[in-house]
Design a protein around this motif. Sequence first.
Motif, mmCIF file in Angstrom:
data_model
loop_
_atom_site.group_PDB
_atom_site.id
_atom_site.type_symbol
_atom_site.label_atom_id
_atom_site.label_comp_id
_atom_site.label_asym_id
_atom_site.label_seq_id
_atom_site.Cartn_x
_atom_site.Cartn_y
_atom_site.Cartn_z
ATOM 1 N N LEU A 103 -29.804 -8.047 23.637
ATOM 2 C CA LEU A 103 -29.009 -9.270 23.774
ATOM 3 C C LEU A 103 -29.564 -10.439 22.962
ATOM 4 O O LEU A 103 -28.797 -11.091 22.241
ATOM 5 C CB LEU A 103 -28.844 -9.657 25.246
ATOM 6 C CG LEU A 103 -27.927 -10.846 25.512
ATOM 7 C CD1 LEU A 103 -26.512 -10.560 25.025
ATOM 8 C CD2 LEU A 103 -27.909 -11.173 26.996
ATOM 9 N N PRO A 104 -30.872 -10.744 22.990
ATOM 10 C CA PRO A 104 -31.373 -11.857 22.174
ATOM 11 C C PRO A 104 -31.134 -11.648 20.665
ATOM 12 O O PRO A 104 -30.683 -12.561 19.971
ATOM 13 C CB PRO A 104 -32.868 -11.903 22.487
ATOM 14 C CG PRO A 104 -32.995 -11.253 23.825
ATOM 15 C CD PRO A 104 -31.922 -10.199 23.855
ATOM 16 N N ASP A 105 -31.399 -10.432 20.180
ATOM 17 C CA ASP A 105 -31.175 -10.149 18.759
ATOM 18 C C ASP A 105 -29.696 -10.172 18.407
ATOM 19 O O ASP A 105 -29.313 -10.635 17.328
ATOM 20 C CB ASP A 105 -31.774 -8.789 18.379
ATOM 21 C CG ASP A 105 -33.287 -8.818 18.299
ATOM 22 O OD1 ASP A 105 -33.853 -9.916 18.124
ATOM 23 O OD2 ASP A 105 -33.903 -7.743 18.424
ATOM 24 N N THR A 106 -28.865 -9.680 19.304
ATOM 25 C CA THR A 106 -27.424 -9.675 19.057
ATOM 26 C C THR A 106 -26.900 -11.101 18.918
ATOM 27 O O THR A 106 -26.086 -11.377 18.036
ATOM 28 C CB THR A 106 -26.679 -8.947 20.196
ATOM 29 O OG1 THR A 106 -27.203 -7.633 20.322
ATOM 30 C CG2 THR A 106 -25.194 -8.862 19.920
ATOM 31 N N SER A 107 -27.394 -11.999 19.758
ATOM 32 C CA SER A 107 -26.934 -13.393 19.663
ATOM 33 C C SER A 107 -27.353 -14.001 18.330
ATOM 34 O O SER A 107 -26.570 -14.710 17.692
ATOM 35 C CB SER A 107 -27.440 -14.220 20.840
ATOM 36 O OG SER A 107 -28.842 -14.343 20.807
ATOM 37 N N LYS A 108 -28.568 -13.709 17.873
ATOM 38 C CA LYS A 108 -29.031 -14.239 16.580
ATOM 39 C C LYS A 108 -28.190 -13.705 15.432
ATOM 40 O O LYS A 108 -27.790 -14.460 14.532
ATOM 41 C CB LYS A 108 -30.503 -13.883 16.355
ATOM 42 C CG LYS A 108 -31.441 -14.631 17.250
ATOM 43 C CD LYS A 108 -32.870 -14.155 17.069
ATOM 44 C CE LYS A 108 -33.757 -14.802 18.119
ATOM 45 N NZ LYS A 108 -35.032 -14.149 18.258
ATOM 46 N N VAL A 109 -27.920 -12.408 15.441
ATOM 47 C CA VAL A 109 -27.115 -11.812 14.366
ATOM 48 C C VAL A 109 -25.700 -12.377 14.400
ATOM 49 O O VAL A 109 -25.127 -12.694 13.349
ATOM 50 C CB VAL A 109 -27.092 -10.269 14.475
ATOM 51 C CG1 VAL A 109 -26.132 -9.661 13.469
ATOM 52 C CG2 VAL A 109 -28.493 -9.699 14.274
ATOM 53 N N PHE A 110 -25.132 -12.541 15.589
ATOM 54 C CA PHE A 110 -23.790 -13.105 15.703
ATOM 55 C C PHE A 110 -23.757 -14.510 15.114
ATOM 56 O O PHE A 110 -22.822 -14.857 14.376
ATOM 57 C CB PHE A 110 -23.333 -13.145 17.163
ATOM 58 C CG PHE A 110 -21.903 -13.600 17.317
ATOM 59 C CD1 PHE A 110 -20.889 -12.672 17.426
ATOM 60 C CD2 PHE A 110 -21.568 -14.950 17.338
ATOM 61 C CE1 PHE A 110 -19.567 -13.078 17.553
ATOM 62 C CE2 PHE A 110 -20.260 -15.366 17.456
ATOM 63 C CZ PHE A 110 -19.249 -14.426 17.563
ATOM 64 N N ALA A 114 -23.315 -6.876 17.282
ATOM 65 C CA ALA A 114 -22.913 -8.232 16.886
ATOM 66 C C ALA A 114 -21.696 -8.185 15.969
ATOM 67 O O ALA A 114 -20.763 -8.988 16.118
ATOM 68 C CB ALA A 114 -24.075 -8.948 16.202
ATOM 69 N N LYS A 115 -21.698 -7.263 15.016
ATOM 70 C CA LYS A 115 -20.548 -7.137 14.106
ATOM 71 C C LYS A 115 -19.293 -6.750 14.875
ATOM 72 O O LYS A 115 -18.204 -7.251 14.585
ATOM 73 C CB LYS A 115 -20.848 -6.114 13.017
ATOM 74 C CG LYS A 115 -21.839 -6.617 11.995
ATOM 75 C CD LYS A 115 -22.213 -5.543 10.990
ATOM 76 C CE LYS A 115 -23.295 -6.057 10.059
ATOM 77 N NZ LYS A 115 -23.807 -4.991 9.172
ATOM 78 N N SER A 116 -19.437 -5.885 15.853
ATOM 79 C CA SER A 116 -18.286 -5.466 16.659
ATOM 80 C C SER A 116 -17.718 -6.624 17.470
ATOM 81 O O SER A 116 -16.509 -6.854 17.474
ATOM 82 C CB SER A 116 -18.671 -4.328 17.600
ATOM 83 O OG SER A 116 -19.017 -3.184 16.880
ATOM 84 N N VAL A 117 -18.586 -7.342 18.153
ATOM 85 C CA VAL A 117 -18.101 -8.453 18.970
ATOM 86 C C VAL A 117 -17.580 -9.585 18.083
ATOM 87 O O VAL A 117 -16.636 -10.285 18.447
ATOM 88 C CB VAL A 117 -19.173 -8.940 19.982
ATOM 89 C CG1 VAL A 117 -20.248 -9.769 19.349
ATOM 90 C CG2 VAL A 117 -18.532 -9.716 21.122
ATOM 91 N N PHE A 118 -18.150 -9.732 16.888
ATOM 92 C CA PHE A 118 -17.662 -10.748 15.954
ATOM 93 C C PHE A 118 -16.246 -10.395 15.496
ATOM 94 O O PHE A 118 -15.365 -11.256 15.474
ATOM 95 C CB PHE A 118 -18.602 -10.874 14.755
ATOM 96 C CG PHE A 118 -18.275 -12.035 13.863
ATOM 97 C CD1 PHE A 118 -18.626 -13.320 14.233
ATOM 98 C CD2 PHE A 118 -17.617 -11.840 12.672
ATOM 99 C CE1 PHE A 118 -18.313 -14.403 13.428
ATOM 100 C CE2 PHE A 118 -17.305 -12.916 11.849
ATOM 101 C CZ PHE A 118 -17.653 -14.195 12.223
ATOM 102 N N GLY A 119 -16.041 -9.128 15.155
ATOM 103 C CA GLY A 119 -14.702 -8.688 14.758
ATOM 104 C C GLY A 119 -13.690 -8.884 15.875
ATOM 105 O O GLY A 119 -12.559 -9.322 15.624
#
Length: 180
Positions: A90-97, A11-16
């Motif tokens: 994927l579900p957790d990544t979306s929440k963190v993002f 999530a941090k990577s895709v956010f960056g």
Amino acid sequence: MSGYRVASRYAKSVFGLAIELKLVDQVYNDMLLIEQVCKNNRPLVVLLKNPIVRYDYKLKVLTRIFEKHIDKTTLKFINLICRKNRADILPDTSKVFIDLYHEYKGIVRANVSSAVALSAAINKDFENIVAKATGKKVELNSKVDESLIGGYVLQVGDDMLDDSMKNKLNALRRELKSRP
């Protein structure tokens, strides 16, 4: 490494990347959609978490679901996590993002539950109270919980203010039981 920690890193990577490409709002909307689809579609989450199902099948399913509704950057991200056999995060990544986005934009999520539906004016009052207390913009989610009998329960992050009749009656019941 736990799944949530891995999801956090992705999530941090895709956010960056989204910030770098100036697509943070678009990817945020995509992640909201992904979170909603995962929340409302248990068979999809079970499929993503199933280690027997091949990554290419998971990718095909996710592509069919999302390709017409999300940005190509988010679709490439889904492709990446599937190829790495990490579709389960994927579900957790979306929440963190989503949490990262709120932190980035200075938004705090608040939930208010009440026995009856609140008017727009009362919802606005709750937003103003939370905004004044936190110094951030507020995203308020209001829901009806008839078991509260009256009053409200306000939750902001880990903090909760329970001013419901149900809570007051339970406190009174506990006090009466503790008396000799």
